[in-house]
Design an enzyme around this catalytic site. Structure first.
Site, PDB file in Angstrom:
ATOM      1  N   HIS A  46      32.744  13.960  18.628  1.00  0.00           N
ATOM      2  CA  HIS A  46      31.617  14.368  18.993  1.00  0.00           C
ATOM      3  C   HIS A  46      31.948  15.913  19.972  1.00  0.00           C
ATOM      4  O   HIS A  46      33.196  15.773  20.580  1.00  0.00           O
ATOM      5  CB  HIS A  46      30.961  13.487  20.083  1.00  0.00           C
ATOM      6  CG  HIS A  46      30.503  12.302  19.391  1.00  0.00           C
ATOM      7  ND1 HIS A  46      31.250  11.083  19.378  1.00  0.00           N
ATOM      8  CD2 HIS A  46      29.284  11.840  18.839  1.00  0.00           C
ATOM      9  CE1 HIS A  46      30.617  10.104  18.957  1.00  0.00           C
ATOM     10  NE2 HIS A  46      29.432  10.640  18.620  1.00  0.00           N
ATOM     11  N   ASP A  90      33.524  14.690  23.105  1.00  0.00           N
ATOM     12  CA  ASP A  90      34.782  14.041  23.219  1.00  0.00           C
ATOM     13  C   ASP A  90      36.023  15.244  23.439  1.00  0.00           C
ATOM     14  O   ASP A  90      37.008  14.676  23.851  1.00  0.00           O
ATOM     15  CB  ASP A  90      34.876  13.300  21.786  1.00  0.00           C
ATOM     16  CG  ASP A  90      34.014  12.332  21.623  1.00  0.00           C
ATOM     17  OD1 ASP A  90      33.485  11.716  22.568  1.00  0.00           O
ATOM     18  OD2 ASP A  90      33.750  12.135  20.351  1.00  0.00           O
ATOM     19  N   GLU A 143      23.152   8.763  10.105  1.00  0.00           N
ATOM     20  CA  GLU A 143      23.847   7.616  10.347  1.00  0.00           C
ATOM     21  C   GLU A 143      22.537   6.504  11.091  1.00  0.00           C
ATOM     22  O   GLU A 143      22.269   6.750  12.108  1.00  0.00           O
ATOM     23  CB  GLU A 143      25.043   7.505  11.336  1.00  0.00           C
ATOM     24  CG  GLU A 143      25.432   6.327  11.680  1.00  0.00           C
ATOM     25  CD  GLU A 143      26.579   6.612  12.626  1.00  0.00           C
ATOM     26  OE1 GLU A 143      26.856   5.309  13.566  1.00  0.00           O
ATOM     27  OE2 GLU A 143      27.346   7.556  12.698  1.00  0.00           O
ATOM     28  N   GLU A 170      27.174   2.350   8.588  1.00  0.00           N
ATOM     29  CA  GLU A 170      28.074   1.914   9.480  1.00  0.00           C
ATOM     30  C   GLU A 170      27.985   0.276   9.167  1.00  0.00           C
ATOM     31  O   GLU A 170      26.750  -0.256   9.259  1.00  0.00           O
ATOM     32  CB  GLU A 170      27.996   2.155  11.002  1.00  0.00           C
ATOM     33  CG  GLU A 170      28.975   1.550  11.704  1.00  0.00           C
ATOM     34  CD  GLU A 170      29.228   1.919  12.875  1.00  0.00           C
ATOM     35  OE1 GLU A 170      29.037   1.051  14.218  1.00  0.00           O
ATOM     36  OE2 GLU A 170      28.765   3.244  13.555  1.00  0.00           O
ATOM     37  N   HIS A 192      26.029  -1.374  11.724  1.00  0.00           N
ATOM     38  CA  HIS A 192      24.414  -1.424  12.087  1.00  0.00           C
ATOM     39  C   HIS A 192      23.739  -2.026  10.867  1.00  0.00           C
ATOM     40  O   HIS A 192      22.683  -2.546  11.488  1.00  0.00           O
ATOM     41  CB  HIS A 192      24.416   0.125  12.033  1.00  0.00           C
ATOM     42  CG  HIS A 192      25.231   0.946  13.161  1.00  0.00           C
ATOM     43  ND1 HIS A 192      25.137   2.357  13.202  1.00  0.00           N
ATOM     44  CD2 HIS A 192      25.772   0.730  14.153  1.00  0.00           C
ATOM     45  CE1 HIS A 192      25.573   2.990  14.215  1.00  0.00           C
ATOM     46  NE2 HIS A 192      26.216   1.800  14.725  1.00  0.00           N
ATOM     47  N   ASP A 225      31.188   4.590   8.166  1.00  0.00           N
ATOM     48  CA  ASP A 225      31.848   4.401   9.210  1.00  0.00           C
ATOM     49  C   ASP A 225      32.104   2.692   8.960  1.00  0.00           C
ATOM     50  O   ASP A 225      31.550   1.865   8.773  1.00  0.00           O
ATOM     51  CB  ASP A 225      30.982   4.294  10.353  1.00  0.00           C
ATOM     52  CG  ASP A 225      30.832   5.666  11.028  1.00  0.00           C
ATOM     53  OD1 ASP A 225      31.565   6.557  10.442  1.00  0.00           O
ATOM     54  OD2 ASP A 225      30.106   5.879  11.777  1.00  0.00           O
ATOM     55  N   ASP A 238      25.956  -4.582  19.065  1.00  0.00           N
ATOM     56  CA  ASP A 238      26.807  -3.518  17.913  1.00  0.00           C
ATOM     57  C   ASP A 238      28.253  -4.069  18.525  1.00  0.00           C
ATOM     58  O   ASP A 238      28.782  -3.255  19.675  1.00  0.00           O
ATOM     59  CB  ASP A 238      26.619  -2.383  18.226  1.00  0.00           C
ATOM     60  CG  ASP A 238      27.229  -1.332  17.122  1.00  0.00           C
ATOM     61  OD1 ASP A 238      28.047  -1.913  16.248  1.00  0.00           O
ATOM     62  OD2 ASP A 238      26.974  -0.037  17.276  1.00  0.00           O
ATOM     63  N   ASP A 294      31.418  -3.466  17.222  1.00  0.00           N
ATOM     64  CA  ASP A 294      32.532  -2.224  17.007  1.00  0.00           C
ATOM     65  C   ASP A 294      33.846  -2.950  16.954  1.00  0.00           C
ATOM     66  O   ASP A 294      34.866  -2.374  17.438  1.00  0.00           O
ATOM     67  CB  ASP A 294      32.469  -1.284  17.878  1.00  0.00           C
ATOM     68  CG  ASP A 294      31.342  -0.177  17.510  1.00  0.00           C
ATOM     69  OD1 ASP A 294      30.971  -0.370  16.429  1.00  0.00           O
ATOM     70  OD2 ASP A 294      30.901   0.603  18.700  1.00  0.00           O
ATOM     71  N   ASP A 354      35.211   3.572  12.837  1.00  0.00           N
ATOM     72  CA  ASP A 354      34.093   3.833  14.068  1.00  0.00           C
ATOM     73  C   ASP A 354      34.295   2.286  14.588  1.00  0.00           C
ATOM     74  O   ASP A 354      33.220   1.525  14.618  1.00  0.00           O
ATOM     75  CB  ASP A 354      32.947   4.111  13.629  1.00  0.00           C
ATOM     76  CG  ASP A 354      32.032   4.637  14.693  1.00  0.00           C
ATOM     77  OD1 ASP A 354      32.568   4.205  16.067  1.00  0.00           O
ATOM     78  OD2 ASP A 354      30.908   5.132  15.008  1.00  0.00           O
TER      79      ASP A 354
END
EC number: 5.3.1.5
Length: 391
Positions: A54, A57, A181, A217, A220, A245, A255, A257, A287
């Site tokens: 991003h 980031d 996304e 993803e 998701h 992702d 979520d 991750d 991700d």
């Protein structure tokens, strides 16, 4: 098989993944900030192909032009030193409080215009760094209450934003595509374009639909209780899987991750089988968030685990497909028949064919077994390592 990844495997990581400090809604950070340059170097040592980012980031929000230049200069030098690539970039339209009601669909028009300018600025940088895909995750595009957002107007504003971005990259001659996304909820109570299917339908309404695809993803889609490999198959079928992702998720909850393979392992197996058999050539992008229990040694172990798990599943999927007993089981389950057109002879021939209806023996057809359980157990045997690997 050698499970040591190489750049040819095209594994990529977001800077925000290994760089996550462990801060969550219930606790402060458990790790210090990680320099993007350090992330590039460590991921290169692990065998990754590239990194993604991003805008915030890489360049802290509010940086001056001179500070921005220095951040990009250091990052570019790290890429040059390691050979790492930047296949994808995206915009942070969710962290700063100005985006509390969204970016492209905020009720405030001035916020929407700012979100577009922020995105356009980072598209310029993404292209400069070699990105071919620009991901758009609308994490704040949604609502918690029914009267807060006219969804039809919000979709109009979403379409307007993507059409403007498409116009911009076309006018600049940029060779870059957008990948939407989806996510059903979190951080908003309900998010617009919540699933792959919603995103695919939305794309068909855009002025330049060829520029837009999806970036599904794992977690998701599974948050919505959906079958992720099925969603990927539909995206491939539509020619719209522009990016993906990879992570881990255990069912319908927040979520998580998790590192890839650490959640629904069966779904991960079928996903890798699909990506490899379909010839997907894009990055295998992770991700995920290394758990906040981990120090930096754990961060790098988690990143390495993502790649290792993918390679193990790739080996197991190849062994499954190469197994003569599996091939016989696929025929017994009549997968080859599914691949045949139902009425290649045309409508009239179908209507004239008495065996298709008048003389069709429904009881005999109903009595046929499909042999799916045997086929599925063979897949389980390969997944669990109970059968030999592919030669």
């Amino acid at each position: 098989m050698n499970y040591q990844p190489t750049p040819e495997d095209r594994f990529t990581f977001g800077l925000w993944t290994v760089g996550w400090e462990g801060r969550d809604p219930f606790g402060d950070a458990t790790r210090t900030a990680l320099d993007p340059v350090e992330s590039v170097r460590r991921l290169a040592e692990l065998g990754a192909h590239g990194v993604t980012f991003h805008d915030d980031d890489l360049i802290p929000f509010g940086s001056s032009d001179s500070e921005r230049y220095e951040h990009v200069k250091r990052f570019r030098q790290a890429l040059d030193d390691t050979g790492m690539k930047v296949p994808m970039a995206t915009t942070n339209l969710f962290t700063h409080p100005v985006f509390k009601d969204g970016g492209f669909t905020a009720n405030d028009r001035d916020v929407r215009r700012y979100a577009l300018r922020k995105t356009i600025r980072n598209i310029d940088l993404a292209v400069e760094l070699g990105a071919e895909t620009y991901v758009a995750w609308g994490g704040r595009e949604g609502a918690e209450s029914g009267g807060a957002k006219d969804v039809r107007d919000a979709l109009d504003r979403m379409k307007e934003a993507f059409d403007l971005l498409g116009e911009y990259v076309t006018s600049q001659g940029y060779d870059i595509r957008f990948a939407i996304e989806p996510k059903p909820n979190e951080p908003r109570g309900d998010i617009l374009l919540p699933t792959v299917g919603h995103a695919l339908a939305f794309i068909e309404r855009l002025e330049r639909p060829e520029l837009y695809g999806v970036n599904p993803e794992v977690g998701h889609e599974q948050m919505a209780g959906l079958n992720f490999p099925h969603g990927i198959a539909q995206a491939l079928w539509a020619g719209k899987l522009f990016h993906i992702d990879l992570n881990g998720q255990n069912g319908i909850k927040y979520d998580q991750d998790l590192r890839f393979g650490a959640g629904d392992l069966r779904a991960a197996f079928w996903l890798v089988d699909l990506l490899e058999s379909a010839g997907y050539s894009g990055p295998r992008h992770f991700d995920f968030k290394p758990p906040r229990t981990e120090d930096f040694d754990g961060v790098w172990a988690s990143a390495a685990g993502c790649m290792r798990n993918y390679l193990i599943l790739k080996e197991r999927a190849a062994a499954f497909r190469a197994d003569p007993e599996v091939q016989e089981a696929l025929r017994a389950s009549r997968l080859d028949e599914l691949a045949r057109p139902t009425a290649a002879d045309g409508l009239q021939a179908l209507l004239d064919d008495r065996s298709a209806f008048e003389e069709f023996d429904v009881d005999a057809a109903a009595a046929r077994g499909m042999a799916f359980e045997r086929l599925d157990q063979l897949a389980m045997d390969h997944l669990l390592g109970a059968r030999g690997a592919a030669a």
